[in-house]
Scaffold this motif. Sequence first.
Motif, PDB file in Angstrom:
ATOM      1  N   HIS A  20      -6.933 -40.528  46.903  1.00 21.02           N
ATOM      2  CA  HIS A  20      -8.521 -40.216  47.281  1.00 21.02           C
ATOM      3  C   HIS A  20      -8.814 -39.289  46.256  1.00 21.02           C
TER       4      HIS A  20
ATOM      5  N   ALA B 298     -12.407 -41.163  45.025  1.00 17.12           N
ATOM      6  CA  ALA B 298     -13.433 -40.353  45.540  1.00 17.12           C
ATOM      7  C   ALA B 298     -14.966 -40.989  45.623  1.00 17.12           C
ATOM      8  N   ALA B 299     -15.183 -41.674  44.814  1.00 17.51           N
ATOM      9  CA  ALA B 299     -16.576 -42.581  44.695  1.00 17.51           C
ATOM     10  C   ALA B 299     -16.523 -43.373  46.013  1.00 17.51           C
ATOM     11  N   LYS B 300     -15.446 -44.067  46.197  1.00 21.84           N
ATOM     12  CA  LYS B 300     -15.192 -44.939  47.529  1.00 21.84           C
ATOM     13  C   LYS B 300     -15.355 -44.322  48.691  1.00 21.84           C
ATOM     14  N   ASP B 301     -14.676 -43.039  48.763  1.00 18.56           N
ATOM     15  CA  ASP B 301     -14.561 -42.140  49.899  1.00 18.56           C
ATOM     16  C   ASP B 301     -16.221 -41.876  50.154  1.00 18.56           C
ATOM     17  N   LYS B 302     -16.868 -41.496  49.192  1.00 13.40           N
ATOM     18  CA  LYS B 302     -18.215 -40.964  49.249  1.00 13.40           C
ATOM     19  C   LYS B 302     -19.230 -41.930  49.944  1.00 13.40           C
ATOM     20  N   VAL B 303     -19.139 -43.347  49.371  1.00 17.24           N
ATOM     21  CA  VAL B 303     -19.791 -44.287  50.082  1.00 17.24           C
ATOM     22  C   VAL B 303     -19.395 -44.757  51.507  1.00 17.24           C
TER      23      VAL B 303
ATOM     24  N   THR C  20     -18.059 -42.510  53.621  1.00 26.44           N
ATOM     25  CA  THR C  20     -18.569 -41.502  54.549  1.00 26.44           C
ATOM     26  C   THR C  20     -20.002 -41.629  54.831  1.00 26.44           C
ATOM     27  N   GLU C  21     -20.704 -41.781  53.866  1.00 23.35           N
ATOM     28  CA  GLU C  21     -22.274 -42.158  53.715  1.00 23.35           C
ATOM     29  C   GLU C  21     -22.552 -43.312  54.793  1.00 23.35           C
TER      30      GLU C  21
ATOM     31  N   ARG D 256     -12.209 -34.692  56.669  1.00 22.02           N
ATOM     32  CA  ARG D 256     -11.300 -35.307  55.927  1.00 22.02           C
ATOM     33  C   ARG D 256     -10.168 -34.326  55.609  1.00 22.02           C
TER      34      ARG D 256
END
Length: 120
Positions: free
Chosen positions: A68, A74-79, A81-82, A93
């Motif tokens: 992560h 990190a980019a996938k986690d941002k998507v 979370t949004e 997190r």
Amino acid sequence: MNGKHNKKLTPVAKKLRKNMTKEERRLWYDFLRGYPVRFLRQKVIGDYVVDFYCASAKLVVELDGSQHYEADGAAKDKVRTEFLQTFDLRVLRFGNHDVLQNFEGVCTAIDKAVQEALLP
């Protein structure tokens, strides 16, 4: 929650429940399972399986391993979370190292988030 349950992910969620990481097991068995407000583990929400979910507090708790912290993760986690926030969910997190090194602090942060969410 108004999100649709993705039945295609149910077998994945079941497998993840049976094969929790040591950090997930620690948080579940030593805190969340006996917490007075109900949490579910490996809950399917849309196209995702979240680590822990509390419907009454509209709270998602995610434990992040080393992948992560890489750029792609990190980019996938941002998507992710949004997406979860579109259902008015709050996402907390924690790194796996937080669970291992600061378990009490993680539990306190989760408890605080639940209590704040349940205020009248």
